[in-house]
Motif scaffolding. Structure first.
Motif, short mmCIF file in Angstrom:
data_model
loop_
_atom_site.label_atom_id
_atom_site.label_comp_id
_atom_site.label_asym_id
_atom_site.label_seq_id
_atom_site.Cartn_x
_atom_site.Cartn_y
_atom_site.Cartn_z
N ASP A 189 0.85 -1.17 0.00
CA ASP A 189 0.00 0.00 0.00
C ASP A 189 0.90 1.24 0.00
O ASP A 189 1.57 1.53 0.98
N TYR A 190 0.90 1.95 -1.14
CA TYR A 190 1.80 3.08 -1.30
C TYR A 190 1.16 4.42 -0.92
O TYR A 190 1.77 5.47 -1.12
N ALA A 191 -0.07 4.41 -0.39
CA ALA A 191 -0.78 5.68 -0.15
C ALA A 191 0.03 6.58 0.78
O ALA A 191 0.25 7.76 0.48
N GLU A 192 0.47 6.06 1.90
CA GLU A 192 1.24 6.87 2.84
C GLU A 192 2.58 7.28 2.25
O GLU A 192 3.03 8.42 2.41
N ALA A 193 3.21 6.34 1.54
CA ALA A 193 4.51 6.64 0.93
C ALA A 193 4.39 7.77 -0.09
O ALA A 193 5.24 8.67 -0.14
N VAL A 194 3.35 7.74 -0.92
CA VAL A 194 3.16 8.78 -1.95
C VAL A 194 3.02 10.15 -1.29
O VAL A 194 3.65 11.14 -1.72
N GLU A 195 2.21 10.21 -0.25
CA GLU A 195 2.00 11.50 0.43
C GLU A 195 3.29 12.02 1.05
O GLU A 195 3.62 13.21 0.91
N GLU A 196 4.05 11.15 1.70
CA GLU A 196 5.28 11.59 2.35
C GLU A 196 6.35 11.98 1.33
O GLU A 196 7.12 12.93 1.55
N PHE A 222 12.74 5.91 -3.49
CA PHE A 222 11.36 6.37 -3.71
C PHE A 222 10.52 5.23 -4.29
O PHE A 222 11.03 4.37 -5.01
N THR A 223 9.25 5.27 -3.98
CA THR A 223 8.35 4.21 -4.45
C THR A 223 7.75 4.52 -5.82
O THR A 223 7.27 3.61 -6.50
N GLN A 224 7.74 5.81 -6.23
CA GLN A 224 7.14 6.21 -7.50
C GLN A 224 8.22 6.68 -8.46
O GLN A 224 9.08 7.50 -8.09
N PRO A 225 8.20 6.22 -9.71
CA PRO A 225 9.20 6.66 -10.69
C PRO A 225 9.25 8.18 -10.87
O PRO A 225 10.32 8.76 -10.99
N LEU A 272 4.94 20.39 -5.96
CA LEU A 272 6.17 20.98 -5.45
C LEU A 272 5.93 22.26 -4.65
O LEU A 272 6.88 22.85 -4.13
N ALA A 273 4.68 22.70 -4.55
CA ALA A 273 4.38 23.99 -3.94
C ALA A 273 3.75 23.88 -2.55
O ALA A 273 3.25 24.88 -2.03
N GLU A 274 3.77 22.69 -1.95
CA GLU A 274 3.13 22.53 -0.64
C GLU A 274 4.10 21.91 0.36
O GLU A 274 3.97 20.75 0.77
N PRO A 275 5.11 22.67 0.80
CA PRO A 275 6.10 22.14 1.75
C PRO A 275 5.52 22.02 3.15
O PRO A 275 4.57 22.73 3.53
N ALA A 276 6.13 21.12 3.94
CA ALA A 276 5.75 20.95 5.35
C ALA A 276 6.85 20.17 6.04
O ALA A 276 7.45 19.26 5.44
N GLY A 277 7.12 20.51 7.29
CA GLY A 277 8.13 19.77 8.04
C GLY A 277 9.53 20.09 7.56
O GLY A 277 9.82 21.18 7.06
N SER A 278 10.42 19.10 7.72
CA SER A 278 11.82 19.29 7.35
C SER A 278 12.26 18.26 6.32
O SER A 278 11.70 17.15 6.24
N VAL A 279 13.25 18.63 5.55
CA VAL A 279 13.80 17.72 4.54
C VAL A 279 14.37 16.47 5.20
O VAL A 279 14.17 15.34 4.72
N GLU A 280 15.08 16.64 6.31
CA GLU A 280 15.70 15.50 6.97
C GLU A 280 14.66 14.51 7.48
O GLU A 280 14.82 13.29 7.34
N HIS A 281 13.58 15.03 8.05
CA HIS A 281 12.54 14.14 8.58
C HIS A 281 11.94 13.27 7.48
O HIS A 281 11.86 12.05 7.61
N TRP A 282 11.51 13.90 6.39
CA TRP A 282 10.87 13.13 5.33
C TRP A 282 11.87 12.22 4.62
O TRP A 282 11.51 11.13 4.15
N SER A 283 13.13 12.64 4.57
CA SER A 283 14.15 11.80 3.95
C SER A 283 14.38 10.54 4.76
O SER A 283 14.54 9.44 4.21
N GLN A 284 14.43 10.68 6.07
CA GLN A 284 14.61 9.50 6.92
C GLN A 284 13.42 8.56 6.81
O GLN A 284 13.58 7.34 6.83
N ARG A 285 12.23 9.13 6.67
CA ARG A 285 11.04 8.29 6.49
C ARG A 285 11.14 7.49 5.19
O ARG A 285 10.82 6.29 5.16
N ALA A 286 11.59 8.15 4.14
CA ALA A 286 11.72 7.46 2.85
C ALA A 286 12.79 6.38 2.92
O ALA A 286 12.62 5.27 2.38
N LEU A 287 13.91 6.69 3.58
CA LEU A 287 14.98 5.72 3.69
C LEU A 287 14.57 4.53 4.55
O LEU A 287 14.90 3.38 4.25
#
Length: 382
Positions: A189-196, A222-225, A272-287
């Motif tokens: 289920d990629y729904a959460e991954a896509v949003e993050e 990343f889960t999406q090409p 690309l126009a709706e930022p939130a949080g920090s780059v490091e946080h979302w990057s760690q989630r993706a990793l």
């Protein structure tokens, strides 16, 4: 008119035929029952290596009881009766007639070391499959408080098991398993991954100076090409020290052909126009998600290798090590990302290699005849 099965009718066709290792186990036990001295030729095999409770109980009894006098054993069934009695303590269904069958189906008792090695090889396959399945279960256990650390610990346990099998069955150079890698059993289920991932891309576009601090994140995480391609666009612009905003990223995406899959430019700009949080946080989630996915793929691939009976222990070791290397690469990046100490991989303990003894058995032109006392009396219940 279709046949209606009788509830009392035995459906013998529904009973699967025993696998080859079952017959190997019978031959090994028959050799030991016929000539208990052969037990000294075996190394590295235990009761856990047998596929049935009855066979394991018999091997335990044979291995526990003092061996009989060779001459006396050809005349009486005293020791066989003791084995049966001891075996019944763990497997009540054992019968004297089954011991008789085991002795009769063994073609060459002097081949016991070869039989033992075959039994150990199949045991290694079962152990490897169980460990791989356990790793898959751990990856998908949502109740874990620290999933990455737990999954890596399970991966280390699997790697230690592979080392143990390699010590018993040293791999041959260049021998890889024949089974192709299997896809995941179910689509994730990629729904959460896509949003993050969208939040990561938008936040990185708004704060491009933070992109350099997450160089450990790569497009493959990343889960999406499309998201992977946009991340490449972002990192390329940052590396070139060019202006970064939704429009410049969109233009770079067009140059790379990312919009040829039907993605609308307006949708990309909004993403690309709706930022939130920090780059490091979302990057760690993706990793983190990428690491767990890699562990799942590796474990499923190893399980697929074990499902192919043509793969030898040598091939299973080679294939498993190659699969586990994928986890190791992401593990290193995770450590760079978090700076947290990771569980240390347990060291493999030396084990005795399962295999034939170097002691030579006397040559024989035909299978040895069963002693008269064994043939006549082994069928008697003690």
């Amino acid at each position: 008119m279709p046949h209606s099965p009788d509830p009392d009718e035995d459906d013998l066709d529904a009973i699967p035929a025993p696998p080859p290792v079952f017959h190997v186990e019978q031959a090994l036990l028959g050799a030991l029952l016929f000539d208990p001295q052969r037990l000294g030729d075996l190394t590295g095999i235990s009761a856990e290596a047998f596929s049935t409770a009855a066979h394991a109980a018999l091997f335990t009894a044979i291995n526990t009881l003092p061996p009989p006098d060779p001459v006396e054993h050809t005349k009486t069934t005293t020791w066989l009766n003791q084995v049966l009695t001891a075996g019944r303590e763990q497997a009540r269904g054992l019968t004297a007639s089954y011991l008789h069958t085991l002795i009769q189906v063994c073609p060459w008792p002097r081949h016991a070391p070869a039989y033992a090695r075959m039994v150990e090889a199949e045991h290694a396959r079962r152990r490897l499959r169980a460990a791989a399945e356990h790793l898959v279960q751990t990856v998908h256990d949502a109740s874990l408080p620290h999933p990455v650390q737990t999954v890596l610990a399970e991966a280390d346990a699997l790697a230690a098991l592979v080392d143990d099998i390699a010590a018993r069955f040293p791999p041959r150079a260049g021998v890889l398993p024949r089974t192709p890698a299997s896809p995941p059993a179910t689509a994730p289920d990629y729904a959460e991954a896509v949003e993050e991932e969208q939040l990561l891309l938008a936040t990185a576009t708004a704060h491009p100076d933070d992109v350099e601090s997450v160089r450990w994140l790569i497009p493959e995480d990343f889960t999406q090409p499309l998201h992977a391609g946009l991340w490449q666009c972002l990192t390329t612009l940052v590396r070139r020290q060019e202006p970064v905003d939704p429009v410049t990223v969109l233009w770079e995406a067009q140059q790379r052909g990312l919009l040829h899959d039907g993605s609308e430019p307006g949708d990309v700009l909004r993403l690309l126009a709706e930022p939130a949080g920090s780059v490091e946080h979302w990057s760690q989630r993706a990793l983190k998600r990428s690491l767990l996915a890699a562990a799942d793929r590796s474990a499923r691939r190893i399980a697929a290798y074990t499902d192919d009976p043509t793969n030898t222990p040598f091939q299973l070791v080679a294939g498993a090590r190659r699969s586990l290397a994928d986890i190791g690469a992401i593990r290193t990046r995770w450590q760079h990302a978090t700076g947290r100490p990771l569980p240390r991989r347990p060291q493999a303990t030396p084990t005795t290699r399962a295999g034939p003894s170097i002691r030579r058995a006397p040559a024989a032109s035909q299978p040895p005849a069963r002693p008269a006392a064994v043939r006549a009396a082994v069928g008697r219940t003690p």
